[in-house]
Design a protein around this motif. Structure first.
Motif, PDB file in Angstrom:
ATOM      1  N   HIS A 256      -0.972 -16.076   5.900  1.00 27.73           N
ATOM      2  CA  HIS A 256      -1.543 -16.167   4.553  1.00 27.73           C
ATOM      3  C   HIS A 256      -1.530 -14.806   3.858  1.00 27.73           C
ATOM      4  N   LEU A 257      -1.827 -13.747   4.588  1.00 31.95           N
ATOM      5  CA  LEU A 257      -1.796 -12.407   4.012  1.00 31.95           C
ATOM      6  C   LEU A 257      -0.381 -12.025   3.590  1.00 31.95           C
ATOM      7  N   LYS A 258       0.609 -12.436   4.373  1.00 35.25           N
ATOM      8  CA  LYS A 258       2.013 -12.151   4.021  1.00 35.25           C
ATOM      9  C   LYS A 258       2.385 -12.855   2.717  1.00 35.25           C
ATOM     10  N   ILE A 259       1.937 -14.083   2.546  1.00 35.41           N
ATOM     11  CA  ILE A 259       2.225 -14.823   1.310  1.00 35.41           C
ATOM     12  C   ILE A 259       1.589 -14.111   0.117  1.00 35.41           C
ATOM     13  N   LEU A 260       0.342 -13.686   0.267  1.00 32.99           N
ATOM     14  CA  LEU A 260      -0.324 -12.953  -0.817  1.00 32.99           C
ATOM     15  C   LEU A 260       0.391 -11.639  -1.121  1.00 32.99           C
ATOM     16  N   ARG A 261       0.799 -10.955  -0.075  1.00 33.93           N
ATOM     17  CA  ARG A 261       1.486  -9.672  -0.257  1.00 33.93           C
ATOM     18  C   ARG A 261       2.822  -9.869  -0.963  1.00 33.93           C
ATOM     19  N   THR A 262       3.541 -10.894  -0.589  1.00 33.68           N
ATOM     20  CA  THR A 262       4.834 -11.192  -1.216  1.00 33.68           C
ATOM     21  C   THR A 262       4.651 -11.572  -2.686  1.00 33.68           C
ATOM     22  N   ALA A 263       3.591 -12.319  -2.987  1.00 33.67           N
ATOM     23  CA  ALA A 263       3.326 -12.743  -4.365  1.00 33.67           C
ATOM     24  C   ALA A 263       2.845 -11.589  -5.238  1.00 33.67           C
ATOM     25  N   GLY A 264       2.239 -10.576  -4.627  1.00 35.71           N
ATOM     26  CA  GLY A 264       1.886  -9.383  -5.382  1.00 35.71           C
ATOM     27  C   GLY A 264       0.437  -9.016  -5.604  1.00 35.71           C
ATOM     28  N   PRO A 265      -0.553  -9.910  -5.370  1.00 41.29           N
ATOM     29  CA  PRO A 265      -1.921  -9.489  -5.679  1.00 41.29           C
ATOM     30  C   PRO A 265      -2.546  -8.535  -4.663  1.00 41.29           C
ATOM     31  N   ILE A 266      -1.930  -8.398  -3.489  1.00 39.96           N
ATOM     32  CA  ILE A 266      -2.438  -7.438  -2.510  1.00 39.96           C
ATOM     33  C   ILE A 266      -1.295  -6.596  -1.979  1.00 39.96           C
ATOM     34  N   ASP A 267      -1.659  -5.464  -1.421  1.00 36.41           N
ATOM     35  CA  ASP A 267      -0.704  -4.600  -0.736  1.00 36.41           C
ATOM     36  C   ASP A 267      -1.347  -4.206   0.582  1.00 36.41           C
ATOM     37  N   GLY A 268      -0.544  -3.769   1.515  1.00 34.65           N
ATOM     38  CA  GLY A 268      -1.076  -3.404   2.820  1.00 34.65           C
ATOM     39  C   GLY A 268      -0.463  -2.126   3.338  1.00 34.65           C
ATOM     40  N   GLU A 269      -1.195  -1.491   4.235  1.00 41.60           N
ATOM     41  CA  GLU A 269      -0.731  -0.249   4.853  1.00 41.60           C
ATOM     42  C   GLU A 269      -1.101  -0.278   6.331  1.00 41.60           C
ATOM     43  N   ARG A 270      -0.092  -0.081   7.185  1.00 44.91           N
ATOM     44  CA  ARG A 270      -0.344  -0.057   8.621  1.00 44.91           C
ATOM     45  C   ARG A 270      -0.920   1.292   9.012  1.00 44.91           C
ATOM     46  N   ARG A 271      -2.014   1.230   9.765  1.00 44.38           N
ATOM     47  CA  ARG A 271      -2.640   2.430  10.323  1.00 44.38           C
ATOM     48  C   ARG A 271      -2.873   2.155  11.797  1.00 44.38           C
ATOM     49  N   GLY A 272      -2.015   2.706  12.612  1.00 44.28           N
ATOM     50  CA  GLY A 272      -2.093   2.425  14.039  1.00 44.28           C
ATOM     51  C   GLY A 272      -1.718   0.984  14.302  1.00 44.28           C
ATOM     52  N   THR A 273      -2.610   0.247  14.957  1.00 43.37           N
ATOM     53  CA  THR A 273      -2.310  -1.152  15.268  1.00 43.37           C
ATOM     54  C   THR A 273      -2.805  -2.119  14.203  1.00 43.37           C
ATOM     55  N   TRP A 274      -3.558  -1.630  13.219  1.00 42.70           N
ATOM     56  CA  TRP A 274      -4.137  -2.499  12.203  1.00 42.70           C
ATOM     57  C   TRP A 274      -3.462  -2.315  10.846  1.00 42.70           C
ATOM     58  N   VAL A 275      -3.534  -3.350  10.038  1.00 36.71           N
ATOM     59  CA  VAL A 275      -3.054  -3.281   8.658  1.00 36.71           C
ATOM     60  C   VAL A 275      -4.274  -3.383   7.745  1.00 36.71           C
ATOM     61  N   TYR A 276      -4.337  -2.487   6.783  1.00 32.68           N
ATOM     62  CA  TYR A 276      -5.421  -2.473   5.804  1.00 32.68           C
ATOM     63  C   TYR A 276      -4.879  -2.987   4.476  1.00 32.68           C
ATOM     64  N   TYR A 277      -5.592  -3.960   3.896  1.00 32.16           N
ATOM     65  CA  TYR A 277      -5.156  -4.589   2.657  1.00 32.16           C
ATOM     66  C   TYR A 277      -6.049  -4.168   1.505  1.00 32.16           C
ATOM     67  N   ARG A 278      -5.449  -4.070   0.328  1.00 37.57           N
ATOM     68  CA  ARG A 278      -6.186  -3.738  -0.892  1.00 37.57           C
ATOM     69  C   ARG A 278      -5.597  -4.536  -2.049  1.00 37.57           C
ATOM     70  N   ILE A 279      -6.411  -4.717  -3.071  1.00 34.80           N
ATOM     71  CA  ILE A 279      -6.005  -5.428  -4.281  1.00 34.80           C
ATOM     72  C   ILE A 279      -5.035  -4.548  -5.077  1.00 34.80           C
ATOM     73  N   VAL A 280      -4.044  -5.169  -5.694  1.00 41.59           N
ATOM     74  CA  VAL A 280      -3.158  -4.483  -6.639  1.00 41.59           C
ATOM     75  C   VAL A 280      -3.704  -4.819  -8.029  1.00 41.59           C
ATOM     76  N   PRO A 281      -4.424  -3.865  -8.648  1.00 47.73           N
ATOM     77  CA  PRO A 281      -5.118  -4.174  -9.905  1.00 47.73           C
ATOM     78  C   PRO A 281      -4.222  -4.740 -10.998  1.00 47.73           C
ATOM     79  N   GLU A 282      -3.034  -4.206 -11.165  1.00 48.74           N
ATOM     80  CA  GLU A 282      -2.143  -4.686 -12.226  1.00 48.74           C
ATOM     81  C   GLU A 282      -1.805  -6.158 -12.028  1.00 48.74           C
ATOM     82  N   ALA A 283      -1.535  -6.540 -10.792  1.00 49.60           N
ATOM     83  CA  ALA A 283      -1.169  -7.932 -10.507  1.00 49.60           C
ATOM     84  C   ALA A 283      -2.357  -8.865 -10.722  1.00 49.60           C
ATOM     85  N   VAL A 284      -3.530  -8.453 -10.278  1.00 48.45           N
ATOM     86  CA  VAL A 284      -4.719  -9.290 -10.444  1.00 48.45           C
ATOM     87  C   VAL A 284      -5.097  -9.384 -11.916  1.00 48.45           C
ATOM     88  N   ASN A 285      -4.909  -8.309 -12.666  1.00 53.27           N
ATOM     89  CA  ASN A 285      -5.170  -8.353 -14.106  1.00 53.27           C
ATOM     90  C   ASN A 285      -4.230  -9.323 -14.812  1.00 53.27           C
TER      91      ASN A 285
END
Length: 90
Positions: free
Chosen positions: A44-73
């Protein structure tokens, strides 16, 4: 993007990420809130990331997700009421 957020799990994930302290959420913070497997949440996170409202960054073994303000706007703008001066006549 509408199709991506039309799913209740993805809409809830988007809300959880957007309201998380610090503006980003680790995937480990999200999985416990659902009665779904970690691979399903990742899907589900991959689908959201592909669609654009979130982005993610891998830090070690975990991925941290954040909102992409422009897309959500842009998404929010779809639900902004049309004023009388903006109305389109048929």
């Amino acid at each position: 993007m509408l199709k991506a957020v039309a799913d209740l799990v993805r809409l809830r994930l988007l809300s959880m990420i957007g309201s998380h302290v610090g503006g980003e959420a680790c995937v480990c913070d999200l999985t416990g809130s659902f009665d779904l497997t970690a691979p399903t949440i990742s899907h589900h996170l991959k689908i959201l990331r592909t669609a654009g409202p979130i982005d993610g960054e891998r830090r070690g073994t975990w991925v941290y997700y954040r909102i992409v303000p422009e897309a959500v706007n842009r998404l929010g703008a779809l639900f902004t009421p049309v004023t009388a001066g903006d109305a389109v006549s048929c």
